[in-house]
Design an enzyme around this catalytic site. Structure first.
Site, PDB file in Angstrom:
ATOM      1  N   ASN A   1       0.842  -1.203   0.000  1.00 54.23           N
ATOM      2  CA  ASN A   1       0.000   0.000   0.000  1.00 54.23           C
ATOM      3  C   ASN A   1       0.874   1.248   0.000  1.00 54.23           C
ATOM      4  O   ASN A   1       2.093   1.161  -0.031  1.00 54.23           O
ATOM      5  CB  ASN A   1      -0.965  -0.017   1.199  1.00 54.23           C
ATOM      6  CG  ASN A   1      -0.214  -0.078   2.512  1.00 54.23           C
ATOM      7  OD1 ASN A   1       0.551   0.808   2.847  1.00 54.23           O
ATOM      8  ND2 ASN A   1      -0.424  -1.170   3.256  1.00 54.23           N
TER       9      ASN A   1
ATOM     10  N   ASP B   1      -4.723  -5.751   5.315  1.00 57.73           N
ATOM     11  CA  ASP B   1      -5.839  -6.485   5.921  1.00 57.73           C
ATOM     12  C   ASP B   1      -5.934  -7.905   5.375  1.00 57.73           C
ATOM     13  O   ASP B   1      -6.435  -8.800   6.048  1.00 57.73           O
ATOM     14  CB  ASP B   1      -7.149  -5.733   5.653  1.00 57.73           C
ATOM     15  CG  ASP B   1      -7.185  -4.406   6.415  1.00 57.73           C
ATOM     16  OD1 ASP B   1      -6.643  -4.375   7.540  1.00 57.73           O
ATOM     17  OD2 ASP B   1      -7.718  -3.415   5.876  1.00 57.73           O
TER      18      ASP B   1
ATOM     19  N   LYS C   1       7.567 -17.739 -10.420  1.00 54.12           N
ATOM     20  CA  LYS C   1       6.810 -16.648 -11.032  1.00 54.12           C
ATOM     21  C   LYS C   1       5.593 -17.207 -11.785  1.00 54.12           C
ATOM     22  O   LYS C   1       5.741 -18.168 -12.562  1.00 54.12           O
ATOM     23  CB  LYS C   1       7.742 -15.904 -12.001  1.00 54.12           C
ATOM     24  CG  LYS C   1       7.132 -14.695 -12.622  1.00 54.12           C
ATOM     25  CD  LYS C   1       8.115 -14.006 -13.560  1.00 54.12           C
ATOM     26  CE  LYS C   1       7.413 -12.941 -14.364  1.00 54.12           C
ATOM     27  NZ  LYS C   1       8.217 -12.451 -15.473  1.00 54.12           N
TER      28      LYS C   1
ATOM     29  N   PRO D   1      -3.927 -11.422  10.544  1.00 54.88           N
ATOM     30  CA  PRO D   1      -4.233 -11.152  11.961  1.00 54.88           C
ATOM     31  C   PRO D   1      -4.262  -9.653  12.211  1.00 54.88           C
ATOM     32  O   PRO D   1      -3.506  -8.908  11.589  1.00 54.88           O
ATOM     33  CB  PRO D   1      -3.040 -11.792  12.698  1.00 54.88           C
ATOM     34  CG  PRO D   1      -1.961 -11.930  11.681  1.00 54.88           C
ATOM     35  CD  PRO D   1      -2.635 -12.081  10.350  1.00 54.88           C
ATOM     36  N   ASP D   2      -5.159  -9.213  13.108  1.00 58.26           N
ATOM     37  CA  ASP D   2      -5.178  -7.799  13.490  1.00 58.26           C
ATOM     38  C   ASP D   2      -4.241  -7.656  14.694  1.00 58.26           C
ATOM     39  O   ASP D   2      -4.574  -8.037  15.825  1.00 58.26           O
ATOM     40  CB  ASP D   2      -6.599  -7.346  13.831  1.00 58.26           C
ATOM     41  CG  ASP D   2      -6.675  -5.830  13.966  1.00 58.26           C
ATOM     42  OD1 ASP D   2      -5.785  -5.249  14.625  1.00 58.26           O
ATOM     43  OD2 ASP D   2      -7.606  -5.224  13.413  1.00 58.26           O
TER      44      ASP D   2
ATOM     45  N   PHE E   1      -4.011   3.887  14.860  1.00 57.33           N
ATOM     46  CA  PHE E   1      -4.167   4.879  13.797  1.00 57.33           C
ATOM     47  C   PHE E   1      -5.342   4.469  12.927  1.00 57.33           C
ATOM     48  O   PHE E   1      -5.602   3.277  12.735  1.00 57.33           O
ATOM     49  CB  PHE E   1      -2.890   4.967  12.949  1.00 57.33           C
ATOM     50  CG  PHE E   1      -1.966   6.051  13.429  1.00 57.33           C
ATOM     51  CD1 PHE E   1      -1.303   5.927  14.638  1.00 57.33           C
ATOM     52  CD2 PHE E   1      -1.778   7.212  12.688  1.00 57.33           C
ATOM     53  CE1 PHE E   1      -0.464   6.928  15.107  1.00 57.33           C
ATOM     54  CE2 PHE E   1      -0.940   8.220  13.136  1.00 57.33           C
ATOM     55  CZ  PHE E   1      -0.289   8.085  14.345  1.00 57.33           C
TER      56      PHE E   1
ATOM     57  N   LYS F   1     -13.656   2.305  15.526  1.00 57.49           N
ATOM     58  CA  LYS F   1     -12.437   1.492  15.648  1.00 57.49           C
ATOM     59  C   LYS F   1     -11.891   1.517  17.069  1.00 57.49           C
ATOM     60  O   LYS F   1     -11.414   0.527  17.602  1.00 57.49           O
ATOM     61  CB  LYS F   1     -11.371   2.059  14.692  1.00 57.49           C
ATOM     62  CG  LYS F   1     -10.875   1.053  13.703  1.00 57.49           C
ATOM     63  CD  LYS F   1      -9.979   1.698  12.689  1.00 57.49           C
ATOM     64  CE  LYS F   1     -10.600   1.542  11.307  1.00 57.49           C
ATOM     65  NZ  LYS F   1      -9.725   1.996  10.250  1.00 57.49           N
TER      66      LYS F   1
ATOM     67  N   LYS G   1     -11.576  -1.927  19.088  1.00 55.92           N
ATOM     68  CA  LYS G   1     -10.244  -2.424  19.455  1.00 55.92           C
ATOM     69  C   LYS G   1      -9.896  -2.139  20.912  1.00 55.92           C
ATOM     70  O   LYS G   1      -8.816  -2.492  21.368  1.00 55.92           O
ATOM     71  CB  LYS G   1      -9.188  -1.835  18.513  1.00 55.92           C
ATOM     72  CG  LYS G   1      -9.420  -2.184  17.049  1.00 55.92           C
ATOM     73  CD  LYS G   1      -8.193  -2.023  16.179  1.00 55.92           C
ATOM     74  CE  LYS G   1      -8.595  -2.095  14.704  1.00 55.92           C
ATOM     75  NZ  LYS G   1      -7.571  -2.566  13.812  1.00 55.92           N
TER      76      LYS G   1
HETATM   77  O1  C5P Z   1      -9.043  -1.778  11.374  1.00 54.02           O
HETATM   78  P1  C5P Z   1      -7.992  -0.951  10.712  1.00 54.02           P
HETATM   79  O2  C5P Z   1      -7.040  -1.755   9.909  1.00 54.02           O
HETATM   80  O3  C5P Z   1      -8.469   0.203   9.932  1.00 54.02           O
HETATM   81  O4  C5P Z   1      -7.201  -0.328  11.959  1.00 54.02           O
HETATM   82  C1  C5P Z   1      -6.067   0.451  11.816  1.00 54.02           C
HETATM   83  C2  C5P Z   1      -5.196   0.305  13.033  1.00 54.02           C
HETATM   84  O5  C5P Z   1      -5.010  -1.071  13.317  1.00 54.02           O
HETATM   85  C3  C5P Z   1      -3.793   0.849  12.822  1.00 54.02           C
HETATM   86  O6  C5P Z   1      -3.324   1.312  14.073  1.00 54.02           O
HETATM   87  C4  C5P Z   1      -3.026  -0.360  12.342  1.00 54.02           C
HETATM   88  O7  C5P Z   1      -1.656  -0.247  12.664  1.00 54.02           O
HETATM   89  C5  C5P Z   1      -3.674  -1.494  13.106  1.00 54.02           C
HETATM   90  N1  C5P Z   1      -3.748  -2.762  12.382  1.00 54.02           N
HETATM   91  C6  C5P Z   1      -3.055  -3.851  12.841  1.00 54.02           C
HETATM   92  N2  C5P Z   1      -3.151  -5.061  12.199  1.00 54.02           N
HETATM   93  C7  C5P Z   1      -3.926  -5.197  11.103  1.00 54.02           C
HETATM   94  C8  C5P Z   1      -4.626  -4.102  10.610  1.00 54.02           C
HETATM   95  C9  C5P Z   1      -4.513  -2.904  11.262  1.00 54.02           C
HETATM   96  O8  C5P Z   1      -2.345  -3.744  13.830  1.00 54.02           O
HETATM   97  N3  C5P Z   1      -3.986  -6.361  10.498  1.00 54.02           N
END
Ligand code: C5P
Length: 401
Positions: free
Chosen positions: A213, A282, A292, A308-309, A326, A340, A344
């Site tokens: 990104n 995400d 390739k 994973p978040d 963020f 959010k 979270k």
């Molecule tokens: O839910 P979203 O991705 O928009 O949330 C953004 C926040 O979550 C940011 O602080 C980002 O660093 C964190 N994040 C994370 N792991 C992910 C996605 C987002 O730690 N897989």
């Protein structure tokens, strides 16, 4: 854009001694002048062999002093007069010879005399050949300087002008600027351990392709510098970022979200504050092709699975650190960010408009915490990072009371 920083209006004596790194003092002077530092330059005779005093005169707008016995200062007591009106003396570079003179209290030229006569802090940035640095005499002298409360920045490992590689290379001007900023910065995070993620993550599709990104890492790096300047011990975990590394205690480079997650799980154990600035992908491709993928004229479907978040994981630990998230959004900034923060379970979330912030040098931040909404108006990211760290430091203190 010029903003008030911890350096603005500070009065600095920039000492320059004889070494090839003297040319870097000119770049440092340029950076500090941009921050509003008032510089008086004092050069040794040997320094003048490497760099013309006129260069520093032109950069700082002030005359350069090289003589103990000159009449350039009004009362002919240059060594006293200069230090009485200064906040700090910084010697860039500091040669092995000058270190030896400082250790012995020798005062045989203007710079060494004003160091002895000073009533302000003294900071040195040594630069020399690695053998000279490792020599027991130099090490003994440096220990004496430490015991005398003289601050020593560097040297670093790296290529040397003599063609060798080792410890003795002077810190770069930008690193010295950051360190000087930290020297004057209020210590909002004194003694705190801070873990920061920054930059994008790269999710490989095959051996040569992947998903990434537009995150540049600028905000995360600025926050790492600001936290370090505010007295924190910083571990910075960064995805693929193409910027000079900030000076932090620990820097760990990762590529994918999975790798970042593994490192965060390990590093989060001892931290007080977690600042999740990284634009973590995400989703990642379900399968990775080690060869390739060959082109065909048929449509290609890429199956993605959620990553994973990382922040969610940390914020839901039994004893979570103070978590800062963020939210980069393209619309409905307040609404999405607040949602959010709730989901979270974050004490603080920092929202910004993705289309304005990503890759840019300046931004606007909107903070949401238990006390409501706070806007940090449009400014360079370094300035926003300073304000954010102050806010985090104050919230962290309140939480503990
Ligand atoms: O839910 P979203 O991705 O928009 O949330 C953004 C926040 O979550 C940011 O602080 C980002 O660093 C964190 N994040 C994370 N792991 C992910 C996605 C987002 O730690 N897989």
């Amino acid at each position: 854009m010029n903003t008030i920083s911890a350096l603005t209006g500070r009065k600095l004596i920039l000492g320059i001694t004889g070494g090839i790194a003297a040319y870097k003092a000119a770049e440092l002077a340029r950076l500090l002048i941009k921050e509003g530092v008032i510089i008086q330059t004092v050069m040794t005779q040997a320094a003048c062999r490497f760099l013309g005093p006129e260069t520093l005169h032109a950069l700082t707008g002030n005359p350069v002093y090289t003589e103990l016995w000159g009449d350039s200062l009004q009362n002919s007591m240059a060594h006293i007069e200069l230090t009485r009106s200064s906040d700090v003396i910084l010697i860039v570079p500091t040669s092995a010879n000058f270190i030896a003179k400082l250790a012995q209290g020798i005062a045989d030229d203007l710079l060494s005399t004003l160091c002895l006569a000073r009533n302000c802090p003294l900071i040195i940035a040594p630069a020399m050949n690695k053998q000279m640095f490792e020599n027991p005499a130099t090490q003994r002298n440096l220990n004496t300087l430490r015991a005398d409360q003289i601050t020593i920045w560097g040297p670093a490992m790296g290529d040397q002008a003599c063609g060798e590689n080792g410890l003795g290379r002077m810190l770069e001007p930008a690193q010295l600027q950051q360190a000087l900023q930290g020297f004057f910065e209020p210590q909002w995070l004194d003694g705190k351990k801070v873990l920061i993620t920054a930059g994008p993550t790269y999710e490989p599709i095959d051996a040569v392709r992947g998903i990434i990104n537009l995150s540049s890492g600028k905000m995360g790096y600025a926050i790492a510098s600001a936290a370090s300047n505010a007295g924190a011990t910083v571990t910075l975990i960064a995805g693929p970022v193409h910027l000079p590394r900030p000076t932090v205690q620990q820097f760990i480079s990762v590529t994918s979200a999975d790798q970042m997650f593994a490192v965060v799980k390990k590093e989060v154990k001892n931290c007080d504050i977690f600042i999740s600035v990284a634009a973590v992908a995400d989703y990642r491709p379900k399968t990775y092709q080690s060869q390739k993928i060959k082109k065909s004229n048929q449509p290609l479907t890429l199956e993605l699975v959620p990553n994973p978040d990382i922040l969610q994981y940390v914020a839901h630990l039994k004893k979570p650190p103070f978590c800062v998230g963020f939210a980069a959004e393209t619309e409905k900034l307040d609404q999405y960010a607040q949602k959010k923060r709730q989901q979270k379970r974050l004490p603080l979330i920092v929202a910004n408009l993705a289309q304005q912030a990503m890759g840019a040098d300046e931004s606007t931040l909107i903070l949401f915490d238990d006390h409501g909404k706070h806007v940090l108006p449009h400014a360079p990211k370094s300035e926003l990072a300073r304000q954010l760290i102050k806010h985090i430091g104050q919230l962290f203190e309140k939480q503990g009371t």
